[in-house]
Every structure is written in C-alpha cells, then in structure tokens.
Design a protein around this motif. Sequence first.
Motif, mmCIF file in Angstrom:
data_model
loop_
_atom_site.group_PDB
_atom_site.id
_atom_site.type_symbol
_atom_site.label_atom_id
_atom_site.label_comp_id
_atom_site.label_asym_id
_atom_site.label_seq_id
_atom_site.Cartn_x
_atom_site.Cartn_y
_atom_site.Cartn_z
ATOM 1 N N PRO A 71 -20.332 -149.224 77.031
ATOM 2 C CA PRO A 71 -21.452 -148.178 77.617
ATOM 3 C C PRO A 71 -22.497 -147.881 76.037
ATOM 4 C CG PRO A 71 -19.572 -147.842 78.094
ATOM 5 C CD PRO A 71 -18.587 -149.154 77.970
ATOM 6 N N HIS A 72 -23.413 -147.652 75.987
ATOM 7 C CA HIS A 72 -24.307 -146.761 75.417
ATOM 8 C C HIS A 72 -23.577 -145.976 74.313
ATOM 9 C CE1 HIS A 72 -27.549 -145.709 72.560
ATOM 10 N NE2 HIS A 72 -27.532 -144.417 73.338
ATOM 11 N N GLU A 73 -23.410 -146.425 73.019
ATOM 12 C CA GLU A 73 -23.508 -146.202 72.044
ATOM 13 C C GLU A 73 -24.522 -145.369 70.949
ATOM 14 O OE1 GLU A 73 -19.984 -147.325 69.632
ATOM 15 O OE2 GLU A 73 -18.557 -147.959 71.421
ATOM 16 N N PRO A 74 -24.828 -144.479 71.182
ATOM 17 C CA PRO A 74 -25.321 -143.463 69.956
ATOM 18 C C PRO A 74 -24.956 -143.633 68.156
ATOM 19 C CG PRO A 74 -25.117 -142.158 71.842
ATOM 20 C CD PRO A 74 -24.009 -142.602 72.342
ATOM 21 N N LEU A 75 -26.259 -144.723 68.135
ATOM 22 C CA LEU A 75 -26.288 -144.272 66.640
ATOM 23 C C LEU A 75 -26.417 -142.148 66.117
ATOM 24 C CD1 LEU A 75 -27.553 -147.235 67.303
ATOM 25 C CD2 LEU A 75 -27.715 -146.551 64.719
ATOM 26 N N GLY A 76 -26.677 -141.879 67.212
ATOM 27 C CA GLY A 76 -27.177 -140.151 66.603
ATOM 28 C C GLY A 76 -28.255 -140.215 65.977
ATOM 29 N N LEU A 77 -28.844 -140.992 66.708
ATOM 30 C CA LEU A 77 -30.303 -140.580 65.716
ATOM 31 C C LEU A 77 -31.641 -139.733 66.598
ATOM 32 C CD1 LEU A 77 -31.082 -144.191 65.065
ATOM 33 C CD2 LEU A 77 -30.904 -142.443 63.512
ATOM 34 N N GLU A 78 -32.732 -138.686 65.663
ATOM 35 C CA GLU A 78 -34.072 -138.457 66.546
ATOM 36 C C GLU A 78 -35.609 -138.733 65.744
ATOM 37 O OE1 GLU A 78 -33.925 -133.902 67.708
ATOM 38 O OE2 GLU A 78 -35.564 -134.321 65.689
ATOM 39 N N VAL A 79 -35.684 -139.913 66.160
ATOM 40 C CA VAL A 79 -37.345 -139.757 66.150
ATOM 41 C C VAL A 79 -38.218 -139.344 66.135
ATOM 42 C CG1 VAL A 79 -38.673 -142.572 65.918
ATOM 43 C CG2 VAL A 79 -35.982 -142.356 65.683
ATOM 44 N N THR A 80 -39.491 -139.415 65.161
ATOM 45 C CA THR A 80 -40.646 -138.524 65.361
ATOM 46 C C THR A 80 -41.079 -139.341 64.942
ATOM 47 O OG1 THR A 80 -39.357 -136.438 64.798
ATOM 48 C CG2 THR A 80 -42.064 -136.507 64.261
ATOM 49 N N GLN A 81 -42.502 -139.467 65.919
ATOM 50 C CA GLN A 81 -42.803 -140.796 65.677
ATOM 51 C C GLN A 81 -44.365 -140.398 66.071
ATOM 52 O OE1 GLN A 81 -43.429 -144.913 68.219
ATOM 53 N NE2 GLN A 81 -45.106 -143.804 69.333
ATOM 54 N N ARG A 82 -44.993 -140.255 64.846
ATOM 55 C CA ARG A 82 -46.487 -140.124 64.632
ATOM 56 C C ARG A 82 -47.821 -141.044 64.670
ATOM 57 N NH1 ARG A 82 -43.340 -136.738 61.088
ATOM 58 N NH2 ARG A 82 -43.715 -134.612 61.304
ATOM 59 N N SER A 83 -49.093 -141.332 65.258
ATOM 60 C CA SER A 83 -49.903 -141.892 65.119
ATOM 61 C C SER A 83 -50.837 -141.670 65.287
ATOM 62 C CB SER A 83 -49.731 -143.001 66.339
ATOM 63 O OG SER A 83 -49.578 -142.457 67.547
ATOM 64 N N TYR A 84 -51.986 -142.636 64.436
ATOM 65 C CA TYR A 84 -53.257 -141.804 63.878
ATOM 66 C C TYR A 84 -54.630 -142.833 64.322
ATOM 67 C CZ TYR A 84 -50.054 -139.204 61.330
ATOM 68 O OH TYR A 84 -49.078 -137.653 61.019
ATOM 69 N N ALA A 85 -55.605 -142.223 64.659
ATOM 70 C CA ALA A 85 -56.155 -143.204 65.046
ATOM 71 C C ALA A 85 -58.177 -143.058 64.800
ATOM 72 C CB ALA A 85 -56.729 -144.009 66.176
ATOM 73 N N TRP A 86 -58.812 -143.819 64.263
ATOM 74 C CA TRP A 86 -60.511 -143.792 63.746
ATOM 75 C C TRP A 86 -61.254 -144.427 64.371
ATOM 76 C CZ3 TRP A 86 -55.939 -143.827 60.597
ATOM 77 C CH2 TRP A 86 -56.146 -142.377 60.188
#
Length: 511
Positions: A192-207
Amino acid sequence: MSGGVLVRYVQGIVTLFLLASVTFPLMPASAALRPQPRQQSASLLPSGIPELCFGSHSVGKLCCRVSNYGGIFQWDYFIFDPDECVVGARHPDLGGYPKSSRVEYTFAGDIWIGTRDEDGPRVSVTWDGESYNGEFYPEPMPFGAIEHRSTTDPSAPEFESAISEEDYIVVYRDTFTVGLPGLTPDYFGQRPHEPLGLEVTQRSYAWSYGYADDFVLFDLQIKNVGRDDLNFVYVGILVNPDVRFVSYDPMSVFPDRTPGDLCGFLPSFPSWRDCGAIDTLGLAWHADADGDPARGEFRDLPDPYRSCTGVAGIRMLSQLPEGTRVSYNWWVNNFVGDLQYEFGPRARPAPGGTLFNFHTGGSGMPRGDRNKYHVLSNGEIDYDQAYTATIGPGNPNWLDPPPEIAQDVADGITVMYLLSAGPFFIPKGATQAIAFAYVAGERFHTDPNNGRNLDNREIDRYYENLDFSDIARNATWAGWVYDNPGVDTDGDGYFGESRISVVDSQLIGGE
C-alpha cells in the motif's frame, strides 16, 4: 543565495519580492545522515472527500491549468466535472500556445518526490504517468480551495500579496492512505501507499507583458510534516507532451492527434543579445516531430487549422545546494503495453559496474517506487530522442536501442520525460524549495520538409532546420524574472552568477 525570489514589473518599475515562506538550511547529500530505519508513517485520514478542481493560467500567450491535487497543465483524470473552481468555467486551452491557436503542447505535467532509507525507496506522485494513480490530495473544502491573487486591480481583494497578474496557490499532501481513488498498491509486492509525510505549497505566476507572456513560473515549498527526517530526497517534474492541433470538431478532416513528438535537452544557447556569451539553460524541451506541415503556417490554409511549429519545455530555476545534481530521463509512453516499446535510453555501465534492472521486461516506463526512484536519482542526461536510430552497439556511452523500434522512436512517438534534482536532506519540520518555469517558443520548425531528414538519419541537418532562439530567449527571461541577476535579493551577501556586457556603448545585463 540569490534563488527564491520573484521580480514583479509594474509599469516599468522593478520591485523585488521575497517569497512568503521560510526555508530551513539544508544539508547536501554528502553531509546527510545514513539511511535510517523507517518509523510508522505519519498518515492521516481525510476528514471528508476532497473536492478536486482546476485553475487556468491564461493571461499570457502560454496557457496551462493547475489543480489543487498537484502538478501543472493537469488533465481531468480524477475530475468528472471539468469546470474550474476559480472562474467557474473551463478554459479551452489545456496547454495551448499561442493562446487561442488550438495548438496544445502538453497533455499533463506532474510532481514526483522520492526518498530512500534502509528499507528501500518510497516515491509519492501527483500522477504515476501510466494509470489513474496519484498520491497527493488537498484537504476538504474550504481548506483545499485554490487561492487566486492578481495585481491587475488594486481595488480587488485578490490584489493583496499578489506577485503577478495571475497567481494560484494550492496546498496538497501525500499523507492520506485510504478512501481516495488514486491510492493503489505499488507495482512490486502490492505494498500500500506509504506516505513520505509531505505537504507541498505550490505557487504559480503568469504575466501578460511582452517579455514574460511565454512562460509560467512555479515555486514548490516541500515541507516535511512526517515523523522522520528525510534523506536522499529527489524532486522531479514529469511531462507528457502530446503536441497536437485540437479541432474541437469530431467531424473535422484534421484529426486532433499528431503522428508523434520529440523531446531533448538544451544545456545552453548563445545569448540573444549578440554579446558573444552563452546562456546556461538546462532546458528539457518537447515539440512535434515535423511541425505538421499540412496545416496553416506551413501551408496556405485558413485559421484555425494551425501547424504545430512551436516548442515547449521545463527549466529549473532554483539555486541548488552544493552536491545536488540534475537528471533528465525520457522513455516511450507505452500505454498499450507492447513490450517491444518498453524503451528508454540507458547509460552504459562503467567498467565493473552493473546495469539497473527494471524487473518489468523492459527499460522504459518506470513502474513502482523502486524504478521511479531510479530515474529520479540516476544522474543521467539522456541523448535527444531524434538520435535514437544512430546509437549503435559500438557507442561508448549508451546501450543500443532495440533495432526494430529505433527508427520509429527517432521519427517521433508518444513519449514522457522527467527533469529532476537532488539529493536533498529535509529534517522533520523543514522545507525544501524548488522553482521551475514552464516555457514555450514560436517558430521552432522552419522547414516543412524537415521530417525526411529524420527518416534518412540526417540528424545534424534536421537540427540545422530547428530554431531554438525564441524559447532560449524566453527561458532566459524566466530566469531573470525569477531572480534579478547580480542583485543580492535576500541580503545574505551572495549576488548570484551574472555578467555585464557592453554592446554599442549600451550596458546589457546577463546571467
């Protein structure tokens, strides 16, 4: 340190902004701890079913979608209602360029993060590249919502803390273990899936500005929220190109899908400022193999029947710690399961070395955590796909591809590639930052008959008819907007690598 900053250009005035996050000091791999025993994973059950949704970057010439379950230019493989939770409607260009041309360059792009300990490797992915499996999810609403910010209207509430004309902020975790559709057992041993214990905050930017409308910037803040320190961590961006003209008309004589794609790696390119310098890029790129010469631009056909004459790709922007390395691996997207097409380039082992065994009967699609971690961490920079049929048994660096498919692959075929970096050491509670740009360029294909050079294995002639100048210029600008060259933007005394060139008595900055 000069990485980790973005530059906001407003009416010609340059303003520097530090990203609003804390990044802890990180050890290079040489200083990291030895693999430790794995403790019980810090896994959580969702308090409710997450509501999955999209936001579209469409303010510039380059379009792409982001999702609240991770990654970029996402397709709706978990979402049966395709409407977007930010604007309430689906933008037609999934990975379109130029906007509204109906030419899309990227089908999907996703994040892979892997680590290893004495029990072996673990990898968490936003999409595994071959099925409907993903291991990152947001919290249930309202906590899992996509946050939208914009600098376009100072009176609007989304103006506060905005960096670009189109900011999207999403947060997703790999800590959920049951009750969600993409959590399937590992290919090997059905673990089964074994988490790494990660929380990812993803920010993206466009102009929309002329110098910045051909790319979208991404900043990942990868936080270790688990119980263990994480050693030998690698972070990768998986790209599934699928370059095509999209007719939106099932009766059209112009089918959506094109015969095949090519990918490659552009380490550097002569500076577009004609100063004799070389710009370091490290750009993983993809394009249609011949540009589809039967359509507009190559042939006198009316719009919207457009040739796929552009190019797109991924460039790492982060200033990586000493001891880290970048890998670039591609393989045939063997979604039909034909074993003879289970192929990807393999470096020839050094004398006395051993060849990594995928244990799948092939050397292509990296199934399972052990194979995913291998391609994340192997340090290879694969040769460009167009050269596949020229790699023979006598090549000193690469194993020869299967002869029965080598020309098919070189002519253009459905592929995937992974651009990755590491190793990193992320202690409990610490955060690793990774930034990259999704970038595109026009007028890549210049000769509608260039495909015959692939057929004839005239690869050097083929490349003479490709023009990397536009995407190279745009990739350089992406680096400048992310981090102003020659400026100590975070006050630590490091100004980054830069140069000053004098051309016709005018001062020109560089990186």
